[in-house]
Enzyme design. Structure first.
Site, PDB file in Angstrom:
ATOM      1  N   CYS B 108     -68.059 -92.593 119.979  1.00 59.87           N
ATOM      2  CA  CYS B 108     -68.262 -93.883 120.655  1.00 59.87           C
ATOM      3  C   CYS B 108     -67.083 -94.071 121.588  1.00 59.87           C
ATOM      4  O   CYS B 108     -66.888 -93.242 122.481  1.00 59.87           O
ATOM      5  CB  CYS B 108     -68.505 -95.037 119.682  1.00 59.87           C
ATOM      6  SG  CYS B 108     -67.401 -95.184 118.274  1.00 59.87           S
ATOM      7  N   CYS B 110     -63.835 -95.578 120.167  1.00 59.66           N
ATOM      8  CA  CYS B 110     -62.817 -96.200 119.311  1.00 59.66           C
ATOM      9  C   CYS B 110     -61.459 -96.140 120.011  1.00 59.66           C
ATOM     10  O   CYS B 110     -61.103 -95.102 120.585  1.00 59.66           O
ATOM     11  CB  CYS B 110     -62.731 -95.471 117.975  1.00 59.66           C
ATOM     12  SG  CYS B 110     -64.239 -95.619 117.005  1.00 59.66           S
TER      13      CYS B 110
END
Lengths: 220, 200
Positions: B108, B110
């Site tokens: 993703c 992060c």
């Protein structure tokens, strides 16, 4: 799980890097800030959690996922609100149409059915009573099985062997928390892989570290 | 679970889509305008790379703090008042003439919010996420960071809730600078490890 989100090493995403703007603002347009706030609030309103939110992003259709970061945040907010019955399918589209001068009927507000998963507290760090299965220096191999549900093992590390370099704080297991079936906290290990193990003999010289949940690993 | 076909028509421009979603939740009292504004303002003004720059400048000028920072990043960063979501467990990695760390999140995006704020576009870009775990030296070189073959390169892919902050190497020629002056030199990009901090 496989999907558009699992980008590490995937040749189809290789291309020139964007230019770095050291002064890039947090939001490039007013709507981006709004999408950011709405996504965090949708997560709260729908009774979801961080892992369910990430999983919602992974479920955004590929063209939309690739259209931009806050575009996919907005889509994931809607997915969580639909999942939990806070919004009816088509509600956002109908409202958007009416906001731009259309006159369409909006769907009725549904009966909410928020998930109920017991939580061991705020955040994601948890105490785990059992001793860690692995220690610093152990050789471990990442699992090869591919769940159809949320997980945090990038595909490029499946079946690869590395060395534990640190035992991290135990954490809520994303695989189950994302689907509201339990926190199941586990020990987490920093595992260092040689570039050659991941990409073959001709790889550049470097090491790569992933933080992996205990159930993703077995002793090599 | 929601089928993807149920999600809203992506041809609606995102600004309108956000406005529609906001109005639906506001009218039912599920959210309020003040909270939305607070979230936006917090990440526009209070939480950003200037926080991480303060941590780095302090570590450069206070050897005891640096030791503490490398041993327990979360606690040392919290002494400067920086903590919160996406910073639950912080690990600080020191870049030197011999070792270079670079951080990514391939699944993703992060990112250590309390010290760096929200991630910049390049960090979220598919090309960065795909390439840096396979050819980090080529990625760094493309952004002007040439590393010799004798420099050890370590890539960190943020796959759990551990968040990484790179402590860049202090540039030569900055010996007489104050902590505050040093903080002004530290860039977001160097704290992720894609560039080095340059002397003025």
């Amino acid at each position: 799980m496989d999907g558009v989100h699992d980008m590490g090493g995937k040749a189809r995403y290789f291309g020139p890097l964007p230019t770095i703007d050291p002064d890039e603002p947090a939001f490039h347009a007013e709507w981006e800030g709004k999408a950011f706030a709405l996504a965090l609030l949708a997560n709260r309103v729908s009774g979801a959690n961080l892992h369910a939110f990430r999983h919602a992003i992974e479920r955004v259709p590929e063209p939309e996922y690739l259209s931009g970061y806050y575009e996919r945040w907005l889509a994931s907010a809607e997915i969580l609100l639909l999942d939990s019955g806070i919004l009816a399918p088509g509600a956002v589209a109908a409202r958007a149409e009416n906001l731009r001068g259309g006159r369409v009927e909006e769907p009725a507000v549904p009966e909410p059915h928020k998930p109920t998963m017991p939580s061991g507290g705020g955040g994601n760090l948890r105490a785990v009573e059992e001793a860690p299965a692995f220690a610093v220096g152990d050789a471990v191999t990442a699992r090869t099985s591919v769940p159809s549900t949320h997980d945090r093992l990038p595909s490029y590390a499946r079946g690869r062997t590395g060395t534990v370099t640190a035992v991290q704080p135990a954490q809520v297991l994303p695989d189950t928390a994302a689907h509201f079936v339990g926190e199941n906290p586990q020990h987490v290990y920093a595992v260092e892989f040689a570039a050659q193990e991941l990409w073959g003999e001709d790889a550049e010289a470097f090491t790569l570290t992933l933080d992996l949940y205990e159930s993703y690993l077995e002793k090599a | 679970m929601t089928e993807v076909e149920d999600t809203v028509d992506p041809t609606i421009p995102p600004a309108l889509r956000a406005e529609a979603l906001e109005s639906l939740l506001l009218e039912r009292g599920l959210i309020d305008t003040k909270t939305i504004e607070t979230f936006i303002r917090t990440y526009e003004t209070a939480v950003g790379p200037m926080n991480g720059a303060k941590v780095v400048a302090k570590a450069w000028t206070d050897p005891e703090y640096k030791q503490q920072l490398l041993a327990d990043g979360t606690a040392a960063i919290a002494t400067l008042g920086f903590k919160g979501p996406q910073g639950e467990h912080m690990v600080v990695l020191e870049n030197t003439a011999d070792v270079h760390h670079v951080v990514v999140c391939t699944l993703c995006s992060c990112y250590p919010w309390p010290v760096l704020g929200l991630p910049p576009s390049w960090y979220k870009d598919p090309a960065y996420r795909a390439r840096v775990v396979k050819e980090p030296r080529a990625v760094l070189a493309e952004w002007g960071t040439e590393l010799g073959p004798d420099v050890e390169v370590r890539v960190l892919d943020s796959s759990s809730e551990v968040r990484y902050l790179v402590l860049p190497e202090r540039p030569a020629g900055t010996e007489s600078m104050s902590e505050e002056e040093l903080a002004a030199l530290v860039t977001r990009d160097a704290m992720v490890g894609v560039t080095k901090v340059q002397a003025p």
